[in-house]
Design a protein around this motif. Structure first.
Motif, PDB file in Angstrom:
ATOM      1  N   LEU A  16      -8.637  -0.348   5.712  1.00 26.65           N
ATOM      2  CA  LEU A  16      -8.060  -0.398   4.372  1.00 26.65           C
ATOM      3  C   LEU A  16      -8.023   0.961   3.854  1.00 26.65           C
ATOM      4  O   LEU A  16      -7.055   1.546   3.666  1.00 26.65           O
ATOM      5  CB  LEU A  16      -8.558  -1.334   3.487  1.00 26.65           C
ATOM      6  N   HIS A  17      -9.377   1.602   3.790  1.00 25.57           N
ATOM      7  CA  HIS A  17      -9.398   2.865   3.429  1.00 25.57           C
ATOM      8  C   HIS A  17      -8.558   3.913   4.227  1.00 25.57           C
ATOM      9  O   HIS A  17      -7.947   4.813   3.617  1.00 25.57           O
ATOM     10  CB  HIS A  17     -10.771   3.249   3.210  1.00 25.57           C
ATOM     11  N   CYS A  33     -13.890  -2.263   3.420  1.00 24.98           N
ATOM     12  CA  CYS A  33     -13.203  -2.242   4.489  1.00 24.98           C
ATOM     13  C   CYS A  33     -12.698  -0.665   5.032  1.00 24.98           C
ATOM     14  O   CYS A  33     -11.857   0.017   4.538  1.00 24.98           O
ATOM     15  CB  CYS A  33     -11.923  -3.169   4.520  1.00 24.98           C
ATOM     16  N   LEU A  87      -5.856   3.266   5.974  1.00 25.41           N
ATOM     17  CA  LEU A  87      -4.416   2.861   5.719  1.00 25.41           C
ATOM     18  C   LEU A  87      -4.034   3.963   4.489  1.00 25.41           C
ATOM     19  O   LEU A  87      -2.947   4.585   4.418  1.00 25.41           O
ATOM     20  CB  LEU A  87      -4.165   1.363   5.777  1.00 25.41           C
ATOM     21  N   VAL A  88      -4.987   3.430   3.495  1.00 30.16           N
ATOM     22  CA  VAL A  88      -4.430   4.091   2.194  1.00 30.16           C
ATOM     23  C   VAL A  88      -4.703   5.736   2.170  1.00 30.16           C
ATOM     24  O   VAL A  88      -3.630   6.217   1.621  1.00 30.16           O
ATOM     25  CB  VAL A  88      -5.543   3.516   1.131  1.00 30.16           C
ATOM     26  N   VAL A 128      -5.116  -2.384  -5.120  1.00 28.35           N
ATOM     27  CA  VAL A 128      -5.327  -3.471  -4.047  1.00 28.35           C
ATOM     28  C   VAL A 128      -6.372  -4.660  -4.114  1.00 28.35           C
ATOM     29  O   VAL A 128      -6.454  -5.757  -4.150  1.00 28.35           O
ATOM     30  CB  VAL A 128      -5.537  -2.867  -2.609  1.00 28.35           C
ATOM     31  N   ALA A 155       0.849  -1.069   0.094  1.00 28.81           N
ATOM     32  CA  ALA A 155       0.059  -0.077   0.049  1.00 28.81           C
ATOM     33  C   ALA A 155       0.819   1.184   0.111  1.00 28.81           C
ATOM     34  O   ALA A 155       0.599   2.155  -0.699  1.00 28.81           O
ATOM     35  CB  ALA A 155      -0.930   0.134   1.215  1.00 28.81           C
ATOM     36  N   VAL A 197      -6.808   1.853  -3.630  1.00 26.62           N
ATOM     37  CA  VAL A 197      -7.733   0.789  -3.403  1.00 26.62           C
ATOM     38  C   VAL A 197      -8.064   0.083  -4.412  1.00 26.62           C
ATOM     39  O   VAL A 197      -8.261  -1.115  -4.259  1.00 26.62           O
ATOM     40  CB  VAL A 197      -9.003   1.453  -2.755  1.00 26.62           C
ATOM     41  N   LEU A 213     -13.156  -6.032   1.058  1.00 21.25           N
ATOM     42  CA  LEU A 213     -12.103  -5.028   1.236  1.00 21.25           C
ATOM     43  C   LEU A 213     -12.410  -3.793   0.604  1.00 21.25           C
ATOM     44  O   LEU A 213     -11.860  -2.746   1.117  1.00 21.25           O
ATOM     45  CB  LEU A 213     -10.738  -5.356   0.662  1.00 21.25           C
TER      46      LEU A 213
END
Length: 160
Positions: free
Chosen positions: A85-86, A82, A88-89, A69, A3, A66, A79
């Motif tokens: 994840l969003h 998620c 983190l990105v 990924v 990422a 995203v 995901l």
């Protein structure tokens, strides 16, 4: 780590597209890139990006990461929704943006091919076994190095 690398590539692409859009909007001939007036315009545009670095909208870069990924991990469609994840990105893109608009731009070292530990560019992951600490052969990268030109600002964390 993927990422982070994807975020870095996405924001560098976004920055270059925005600078290109400015030149295109003003009708600047690509052949005139070296002209003093064009250089001053580019420098001013980069200063604006630096001044707005903490608030610049990075949604396009975030969506790119995203989507990359999700296309890589097709077997996990959940995901896409998620929140972690969003988040983190989003954070990775913001940090990558701040580094890419820095003067001179800082970059992550994407050369993960070295096989021998270089103390100027690498530091061992501290939780390895004693056998791993004696070896200088790099098995994997935990975190990439941060570079300012050819000088290393932050060494890569590696497992030996």
């Amino acid at each position: 780590m993927a990422a982070k690398r994807l975020s870095f590539r996405a924001v560098i692409g976004l920055k270059e597209r925005r600078l290109c859009e400015i030149r295109t909007l003003l009708g600047i001939d690509p052949q005139a890139e070296g002209a003093p007036a064009v250089a001053r315009l580019s420098a001013a545009a980069v200063r604006v990006l630096q001044d707005t670095a903490h608030t610049y909208p990075l949604g396009e870069a975030e969506r790119t990461v995203v989507n990359q990924v999700l296309s890589t991990l097709r077997e996990y469609p959940c995901l896409g929704t998620c929140a972690a994840l969003h988040s983190l990105v989003s954070s990775a893109c913001r940090v990558a943006w701040l580094l890419s608009v820095h003067t001179p731009p800082l970059r992550i070292d994407t050369d993960f091919t070295p096989v021998v530990l270089n103390p100027e560019r690498h530091v061992r992951y501290s939780r390895g076994s004693e056998q791993q600490k004696r070896s200088d052969l790099i098995r994997s990268f935990v975190w990439p190095a941060l570079l300012d030109g050819d000088s290393c600002v932050f060494r890569a964390v590696v497992i030996t």
